[in-house]
Design a protein around this motif. Structure first.
Motif, PDB file in Angstrom:
ATOM      1  N   ASP A 173       0.839  -1.193   0.000  1.00 42.92           N
ATOM      2  CA  ASP A 173       0.000   0.000   0.000  1.00 42.92           C
ATOM      3  C   ASP A 173       0.881   1.253   0.000  1.00 42.92           C
ATOM      4  O   ASP A 173       1.964   1.273   0.585  1.00 42.92           O
ATOM      5  CB  ASP A 173      -0.921  -0.027   1.217  1.00 42.92           C
ATOM      6  CG  ASP A 173      -2.011   1.021   1.141  1.00 42.92           C
ATOM      7  OD1 ASP A 173      -1.714   2.195   1.443  1.00 42.92           O
ATOM      8  OD2 ASP A 173      -3.150   0.658   0.772  1.00 42.92           O
ATOM      9  N   ARG A 191      -4.345   0.282  11.297  1.00 41.19           N
ATOM     10  CA  ARG A 191      -5.397   0.988  10.561  1.00 41.19           C
ATOM     11  C   ARG A 191      -5.354   0.650   9.075  1.00 41.19           C
ATOM     12  O   ARG A 191      -6.393   0.455   8.426  1.00 41.19           O
ATOM     13  CB  ARG A 191      -5.256   2.494  10.775  1.00 41.19           C
ATOM     14  CG  ARG A 191      -5.617   2.956  12.170  1.00 41.19           C
ATOM     15  CD  ARG A 191      -5.798   4.469  12.209  1.00 41.19           C
ATOM     16  NE  ARG A 191      -4.553   5.160  11.892  1.00 41.19           N
ATOM     17  CZ  ARG A 191      -3.665   5.544  12.802  1.00 41.19           C
ATOM     18  NH1 ARG A 191      -3.886   5.290  14.093  1.00 41.19           N
ATOM     19  NH2 ARG A 191      -2.568   6.177  12.454  1.00 41.19           N
ATOM     20  N   VAL A 192      -4.155   0.564   8.511  1.00 46.11           N
ATOM     21  CA  VAL A 192      -4.026   0.208   7.100  1.00 46.11           C
ATOM     22  C   VAL A 192      -4.496  -1.225   6.864  1.00 46.11           C
ATOM     23  O   VAL A 192      -5.197  -1.522   5.883  1.00 46.11           O
ATOM     24  CB  VAL A 192      -2.579   0.399   6.624  1.00 46.11           C
ATOM     25  CG1 VAL A 192      -2.407  -0.052   5.183  1.00 46.11           C
ATOM     26  CG2 VAL A 192      -2.157   1.862   6.767  1.00 46.11           C
ATOM     27  N   ASP A 231      -8.352  -1.460   7.021  1.00 45.82           N
ATOM     28  CA  ASP A 231      -8.960  -0.964   5.781  1.00 45.82           C
ATOM     29  C   ASP A 231      -8.770  -1.962   4.639  1.00 45.82           C
ATOM     30  O   ASP A 231      -9.690  -2.206   3.846  1.00 45.82           O
ATOM     31  CB  ASP A 231      -8.344   0.390   5.415  1.00 45.82           C
ATOM     32  CG  ASP A 231      -8.898   0.940   4.122  1.00 45.82           C
ATOM     33  OD1 ASP A 231     -10.108   1.195   4.038  1.00 45.82           O
ATOM     34  OD2 ASP A 231      -8.107   1.089   3.157  1.00 45.82           O
ATOM     35  N   ALA A 255     -11.126  -5.033   5.118  1.00 46.53           N
ATOM     36  CA  ALA A 255     -12.509  -4.662   4.805  1.00 46.53           C
ATOM     37  C   ALA A 255     -12.727  -4.595   3.290  1.00 46.53           C
ATOM     38  O   ALA A 255     -13.761  -5.050   2.780  1.00 46.53           O
ATOM     39  CB  ALA A 255     -12.847  -3.326   5.461  1.00 46.53           C
ATOM     40  N   ARG A 256     -11.771  -4.029   2.564  1.00 45.68           N
ATOM     41  CA  ARG A 256     -11.886  -3.993   1.096  1.00 45.68           C
ATOM     42  C   ARG A 256     -11.780  -5.397   0.502  1.00 45.68           C
ATOM     43  O   ARG A 256     -12.413  -5.696  -0.513  1.00 45.68           O
ATOM     44  CB  ARG A 256     -10.804  -3.087   0.520  1.00 45.68           C
ATOM     45  CG  ARG A 256     -11.050  -1.614   0.777  1.00 45.68           C
ATOM     46  CD  ARG A 256     -10.052  -0.715   0.081  1.00 45.68           C
ATOM     47  NE  ARG A 256      -8.735  -0.778   0.706  1.00 45.68           N
ATOM     48  CZ  ARG A 256      -7.690  -1.392   0.178  1.00 45.68           C
ATOM     49  NH1 ARG A 256      -7.801  -2.031  -0.975  1.00 45.68           N
ATOM     50  NH2 ARG A 256      -6.525  -1.387   0.809  1.00 45.68           N
TER      51      ARG A 256
END
Length: 573
Positions: A319, A350-351, A354, A357-358
């Motif tokens: 990322d 946090r990354v 996310d 979830a994606r």
């Protein structure tokens, strides 16, 4: 008689490559005609009579049965220099058995040497041993070994049993008949990202994730420094809190998940020493020994979550928010900005949250029984309507997953348990464990590892609750209040013991003594002895022994026995 030949047939007859012959044909302008073939390109046919003399001789010898003698001056020397004898349409003379065995011994090894290197070894030994004949080109040995040995045997010798086993197609498991939360699997994944942990150390974190087999959705996950039992326990607690109880669980035999606190009591755990007093693990109690399955070690195909980890390694670890912290999958895949920075742990979480979830919400899945839907959509559509799978746990059952577990032996006299320097005790513990045999004092303590001052649950190895014990912390040395509290607890314990003893004991000491007297009967009188009164005797010893009296010191020196009769002066003689 064959009048026309193709370029491939010319190459086969002469032993030369088609590319070299085509360059010569272009330079010398050999005549040919085009004939439509099966492919989109027309086929070139070359008249045999128009070919060069040495090539025409080789073609006629192979296809038309004519003499192999070339025409024209110097043609024989040219053919002998350009084409080896064993490649002029004739079979080679063969290879001696010793050289052939030496080539197979060197080439069929896990080091996977090239055929050229193995041939050099064979030629070196053949020159010293005088072996003959020994072909000098590697393709002969490759063609022969592939002709005599199956591809599976070659793969087994050079690449190992796993490569040889891939010759059989893998099994395809049907997931369409499963419901959500019917089967879940868990595993750990080491991130290729440099992360700074709260203690200041820098390393690659590890993720423990739980995946639903039917939908492929990631149900819960936790990140830590290493793959520990606590990481599996807490991540499983998250899954139980969000999605309920699963039907079956698939795990590997890693030290974290195969610890006794999670999988103790499994008959085929094969990790550590199995003892009879081992407590049942949390997973064993959750689904039962028959619903906890071990996957094949070192086999990613046995755990579908490994496919999700591949997406994590490419989609999350690279990322843009983690730029400069990516390490590459191995030491030779490091990017040029390796070690530029370290990501704080909370920012990395946090990354990851996310990205997961994606991953669950990504549509267009092409896996089996996915039908282009996302993992979240399949999970919601395949929920068990009967409520067997995904049933929510009670608050007390869920609380046990938030506590760490350790098996200890209670104190012999008071029944207290000591854990990492902290002592836990209650009146229920003293009543159930004090003065019991050691085998009955083996208990399981469930405690909060982050706060040892909180009460702990003390259970039997099979999970039955004994008591919730308070932590007995240190008190000030001259604290009167603490001393009163301790004295009150002791007095209460003593009072309860007295009351129990009074209620249970129906016979006192006097009553038991009377029973013994009745059993003994009347006492028998012993024989009477006529002994003198010792108080009336004169026991004074004169300072100087008179004549006829015995000297005590002399008797002692002579070793004679000093009896009562001697002391009494012959009384009783």
């Amino acid at each position: 008689m064959k009048a026309e030949v193709t370029m491939r047939e010319i190459a086969r007859a002469t032993g030369r490559s088609p590319r070299a012959l085509r360059r010569r044909q272009d330079a010398e302008s050999w005549p040919y005609r085009l004939e439509p073939g099966a492919s989109r390109y027309p086929l070139r046919l070359y008249p045999v009579s128009a070919l060069p003399a040495e090539i025409r001789a080789a073609v006629e010898a192979r296809f038309n049965g004519a003499s192999t003698a070339p025409e024209g001056p110097g043609a024989s020397d040219k053919m002998s220099q350009s084409v080896p004898p064993e490649r002029r349409g004739r079979k080679p003379s063969g290879c001696c058995p010793e050289a052939w065995a030496a080539f197979k011994a060197d080439w069929l090894r896990p080091e996977r040497r090239t055929a050229a290197d193995s041939l050099r070894v064979v030629l070196r030994i053949a020159g010293a041993k005088g072996w003959a004949p020994v072909p000098g080109y590697a393709k002969y040995y490759l063609r022969r070994v592939r002709r005599e040995l199956s591809p599976q045997a070659i793969a087994l010798a050079r690449y190992g049993p796993e490569a040889a086993g891939r010759a059989a197609p893998p099994q395809i498991r049907d997931r369409g008949a499963l419901a959500s939360m019917e089967i879940v699997c868990a595993d750990g994944h080491r991130w290729d990202v440099r992360v700074e942990f709260p203690g200041g150390s820098v390393g690659r974190p590890l993720l423990v994730g739980w995946q639903d087999i039917r939908s492929g959705s990631i149900l819960a996950w936790r990140i830590g420094e290493s793959e520990t039992a606590d990481l599996y326990r807490l991540s499983c607690a998250d899954m139980l809190w969000k999605h309920g109880r699963p039907g079956d669980i698939i795990v590997d035999n890693g030290r974290g998940i195969a610890s006794k606190c999670l999988t103790g009591g499994m008959p085929n755990r094969y990790r550590g020493k199995v003892l009879e007093e081992d407590p049942e693990g949390l997973l064993t109690q959750l689904v039962g020994p028959g619903h906890l399955h071990w996957s094949k070690p070192c086999s990613g195909q046995s755990k579908p979550i490994e496919r999700a980890f591949l997406d994590f390694a490419t989609g999350i670890a690279k990322d843009i928010r983690l730029a400069g912290a990516y390490t590459g999958k191995d030491t030779v895949s490091k990017p040029h900005n390796y070690g530029k920075r370290e990501i704080p742990l909370e920012e990395f979480k946090r990354v990851v949250a996310d990205g997961i979830a994606r991953h669950n919400a990504r549509a267009g899945r092409r896996g089996l029984d996915m039908d282009g839907r996302s993992c979240d959509e399949v999970f919601a559509a395949c929920k068990d309507e009967s409520g067997v799978f995904g049933k929510q746990l009670e608050a007390g059952e869920l609380a046990r997953w938030m506590l760490a577990m350790k098996s200890v032996t209670a104190h012999r006299e008071n029944g207290s348990v000591t854990l990492f320097g902290a002592r836990y005790w209650s009146e229920e513990l003293a009543e159930a464990l004090a003065l019991r045999p050691k085998s009955q004092r083996r208990v399981v303590v469930r405690f909060d590892p982050e706060n040892l001052g909180r009460p702990a649950r003390v259970e039997r190895p099979d999970g039955r609750l004994i008591a919730v014990a308070e932590a007995q912390g240190r008190v000030p040395y001259l604290s009167a209040e603490a001393a009163k509290k301790t004295a009150k607890a002791r007095a209460g314990t003593l009072k309860a013991a007295k009351a129990e003893l009074a209620a249970r004991r129906r016979l006192d000491e006097a009553g038991l003594g009377a029973l013994l007297d009745e059993c003994a009967g009347p006492a028998e009188a012993g024989p009477e002895l006529d002994l003198p009164n010792v108080l009336e005797l004169n026991l004074e010893i004169p300072a100087d022994p008179a004549e006829g009296e015995e000297d005590l010191d002399l008797l002692i020196e002579q070793g004679q026995e000093y009896t009562l009769e001697r002391a009494l002066g012959g009384v009783g003689e």
